[in-house]
Design a protein around this motif. Sequence first.
Motif, PDB file in Angstrom:
ATOM      1  N   GLN A  24     -16.775 -46.830 -25.060  1.00 54.42           N
ATOM      2  CA  GLN A  24     -15.917 -46.776 -26.321  1.00 54.42           C
ATOM      3  C   GLN A  24     -16.799 -45.559 -27.093  1.00 54.42           C
ATOM      4  OE1 GLN A  24     -15.016 -50.273 -28.099  1.00 54.42           O
ATOM      5  NE2 GLN A  24     -13.879 -49.451 -29.826  1.00 54.42           N
ATOM      6  N   ALA A  25     -18.119 -45.800 -27.228  1.00 60.74           N
ATOM      7  CA  ALA A  25     -18.662 -44.737 -28.270  1.00 60.74           C
ATOM      8  C   ALA A  25     -18.785 -43.335 -27.804  1.00 60.74           C
ATOM      9  CB  ALA A  25     -20.043 -45.245 -28.531  1.00 60.74           C
ATOM     10  N   ILE A  26     -18.910 -43.432 -26.531  1.00 61.10           N
ATOM     11  CA  ILE A  26     -19.174 -41.883 -26.006  1.00 61.10           C
ATOM     12  C   ILE A  26     -17.587 -41.369 -25.789  1.00 61.10           C
ATOM     13  CG2 ILE A  26     -19.528 -40.625 -23.858  1.00 61.10           C
ATOM     14  CD1 ILE A  26     -22.126 -42.529 -23.417  1.00 61.10           C
ATOM     15  N   GLY A  27     -16.713 -42.221 -25.396  1.00 64.23           N
ATOM     16  CA  GLY A  27     -15.308 -41.620 -25.390  1.00 64.23           C
ATOM     17  C   GLY A  27     -14.853 -41.234 -26.864  1.00 64.23           C
ATOM     18  N   ASP A  28     -15.225 -42.146 -27.855  1.00 67.19           N
ATOM     19  CA  ASP A  28     -14.654 -41.565 -29.266  1.00 67.19           C
ATOM     20  C   ASP A  28     -15.373 -40.254 -29.762  1.00 67.19           C
ATOM     21  OD1 ASP A  28     -13.269 -43.944 -29.251  1.00 67.19           O
ATOM     22  OD2 ASP A  28     -14.733 -45.043 -30.710  1.00 67.19           O
ATOM     23  N   PHE A  62     -23.598 -49.893 -13.847  1.00 66.35           N
ATOM     24  CA  PHE A  62     -22.551 -49.276 -14.401  1.00 66.35           C
ATOM     25  C   PHE A  62     -22.991 -47.949 -14.601  1.00 66.35           C
ATOM     26  CE2 PHE A  62     -21.729 -53.696 -15.463  1.00 66.35           C
ATOM     27  CZ  PHE A  62     -20.666 -54.079 -15.161  1.00 66.35           C
ATOM     28  N   ARG A  63     -22.138 -47.096 -14.507  1.00 68.36           N
ATOM     29  CA  ARG A  63     -22.231 -45.552 -14.824  1.00 68.36           C
ATOM     30  C   ARG A  63     -21.316 -45.177 -15.681  1.00 68.36           C
ATOM     31  NH1 ARG A  63     -20.613 -40.575 -10.843  1.00 68.36           N
ATOM     32  NH2 ARG A  63     -21.195 -38.894 -12.275  1.00 68.36           N
ATOM     33  N   VAL A  64     -21.770 -44.502 -16.972  1.00 67.63           N
ATOM     34  CA  VAL A  64     -20.815 -44.036 -17.881  1.00 67.63           C
ATOM     35  C   VAL A  64     -21.132 -42.661 -18.098  1.00 67.63           C
ATOM     36  CG1 VAL A  64     -20.058 -44.346 -20.491  1.00 67.63           C
ATOM     37  CG2 VAL A  64     -20.944 -46.254 -19.319  1.00 67.63           C
TER      38      VAL A  64
END
Length: 231
Positions: free
Chosen positions: A104-108, A140-142
């Motif tokens: 969520q933080a990186i996507g924002d 998990f990979r983000v």
Amino acid sequence: MSMPFYVSPEQLMQDKAEYARKGIARGKSIVALEYDKGIVLVAENPSRLSKIGEIYDRIAFAGVGKFSEFDQLRKIGVRFADVRGYAYSREDVRGKALANAYSQAIGDVFTRELKPLEVEVIVAEVGDPRLAGHEESLMFRVTFDGSISDHRGYTTIGGGVDALETYLRDRYKSGLPLGDAVRMGRDALVAASNGSAPIAPERLEVCTLDRERVGRKFRRAGAEELRAILG
């Protein structure tokens, strides 16, 4: 009066993605593999700045790209886990919740800010058969745009992901002992860098989440131990 410069949303997102990919590709890749007693994370890292770190009892973090950005994410992850562990219980601190928070933080940032984060991260949680519902290890990979994926067996981040996954897809088998897993991770990193000279143990950063350790599962391997493993 000059007309404002127009860029379509599609072109803007493509430009951001290209910018982030270039930044990430300048760094070295990281490999995470399940072995018979847990999870091992292997990175080529000749510097003293760690790319792999402990988040909580059974959770580790690895990041590639711009160091200041992924190290800030690591610190945020430690605080996230501490608060959750204090508010609920240590067993309630899970890698999935942390990976979702990173996503969520990186996507924002990718969507709202002009400059995206030049990072990709791995969140790894080692399973514990003594805890109901926590038996399986999770990875998990983000990625730089907030995309999240879960993986079994192994996962990779960095500019050489395609070559790393091709190498591991053909060779990885479950239940590897630690030494074989470390050697496979090192060889995958070498293969992803076009088969250049083998990476010396002093240039490797290797950390494990060992489910058989009492208490905190995270451990950082020293150069002498790596020399014994890699020969």
